[in-house]
Design a protein around this motif. Sequence first.
Motif, short mmCIF file in Angstrom:
data_model
loop_
_atom_site.label_atom_id
_atom_site.label_comp_id
_atom_site.label_asym_id
_atom_site.label_seq_id
_atom_site.Cartn_x
_atom_site.Cartn_y
_atom_site.Cartn_z
N ALA A 53 42.27 54.93 26.52
CA ALA A 53 43.25 54.36 27.45
C ALA A 53 42.72 53.03 27.99
O ALA A 53 41.59 52.96 28.46
CB ALA A 53 43.52 55.34 28.58
N ARG A 54 43.53 51.99 27.94
CA ARG A 54 43.07 50.66 28.34
C ARG A 54 44.03 49.92 29.26
O ARG A 54 43.64 48.93 29.89
CB ARG A 54 42.82 49.80 27.10
N ALA A 55 45.26 50.35 29.32
CA ALA A 55 46.25 49.60 30.10
C ALA A 55 45.94 49.67 31.59
O ALA A 55 45.42 50.66 32.09
CB ALA A 55 47.64 50.15 29.83
N GLN A 56 46.27 48.59 32.28
CA GLN A 56 46.11 48.52 33.73
C GLN A 56 47.45 48.14 34.37
O GLN A 56 48.22 47.36 33.81
CB GLN A 56 45.04 47.51 34.12
N TRP A 57 47.72 48.73 35.53
CA TRP A 57 48.95 48.48 36.27
C TRP A 57 48.60 47.91 37.64
O TRP A 57 47.64 48.34 38.28
CB TRP A 57 49.73 49.78 36.47
#
Length: 407
Positions: free
Chosen positions: A280-284
């Motif tokens: 998992a790599r996405a950032q919000w």
Amino acid sequence: MPASHRRRLSATHLIVIALIALFGSAGTFLAVTDNASARTAPPADDQTSLPPTSPSVTSPTDNAPPDRSDDRPDSPADGRADGPQQGREQGQKNGQEQKNERRQGQSPGPDGQNHQHSGPAASDFVDIRGVRPNARTPRGQRPAPSGSTGSFTSRCGRNEEGHRNPDNFIVTPGVRNGAHHLHDYVGNRSTDAFSTDASLSAAGTTCDRGDKSTYFWPVLRDLTRDSATGEEGNVGRVLTPTSVSLTFRGSPAAKVTAMPKALRSITGDAKAFTNGTANARAQWTCTGFTDRVLTDKYPLCPRGSQVVRQLDFPSCWDGRNTDSADHRAHLAFPDRATGRCQNGLKAVPQLRMTLTYKVPQGPNFAVDSFPEQLRKPVTDHADFANFMPDRLMESAVRCINSGRRCG
């Protein structure tokens, strides 16, 4: 007494005796039969000796009218309308139920049956104002003299043309709906399940300077607005990003080398909810709060602030392959602490996608996902395939290695 009288008396006595005997036998018979009936009749509350038929069911008789309950029009007791007015009311009710099912994630599949697609949950959202600043660059990643601090941005629009499909030619080539969720595309205009190096090289592009690369990610949806049911139960109105930034950055530890043509790259894990978060790599985050990032929660932004998705791609190449069996082994992320490529891998420009959105207030938006991933924010991901002209890639590398910002 004369003999004649004795004969008459004897005859009379015999008649009387016969009558007494006759009446006595009948009384005995009646008493016996009454006693027998009393012994064989069950008590009123004893049902053990009744026949199998339930007392509440009347057994049919030969002259009873036939049961035509199946021939009668459906009645309200059956849950169906009886008459035009009730039909209209029931139709409105059914329509509302179908609408509610769509909102809850139930959608008819190819077999006509409803398929549950839950999520997201209220617990998947957090107010960004309650998050402590956590987006800091590790000391070891501060640029060294040998590093590359420049950047190159490819300007490809926001998908104003609405190029979308549920395909993924990198992970499931040749399979329509291979992604099981809808993708937004910018760059190459032809990207679909059947894309090849030749077809992508020959197609047009939405990018400036002839960049025919393809950039894509799962759509974000407004859950307050019903629309036609999305792929695999992903409901809600698709939101077009308010901005899309595609920036290639350098390495804090080394100069970068050019990416090969047709290099495939993926970031994040579309199945991180069930696979775990190793990939998992996405950032919000939110505009105005970019020093605070979330990985497993959607941010609730204050009024005037927009939701931001940030996706960094791997940037350490094995120097040989443009793809691999798992679509990851030929590329790796640099060391988190130092920013260096390990095991002899070569630094290439690192793509960072930054997508911003105007979303409805509250927990009313979600990214598309596989059904079993429940639209969790941790499943966000993106894909890229390099089809920049060689001269454009060389120009980008020079810009990055010289510390300039270009594009």
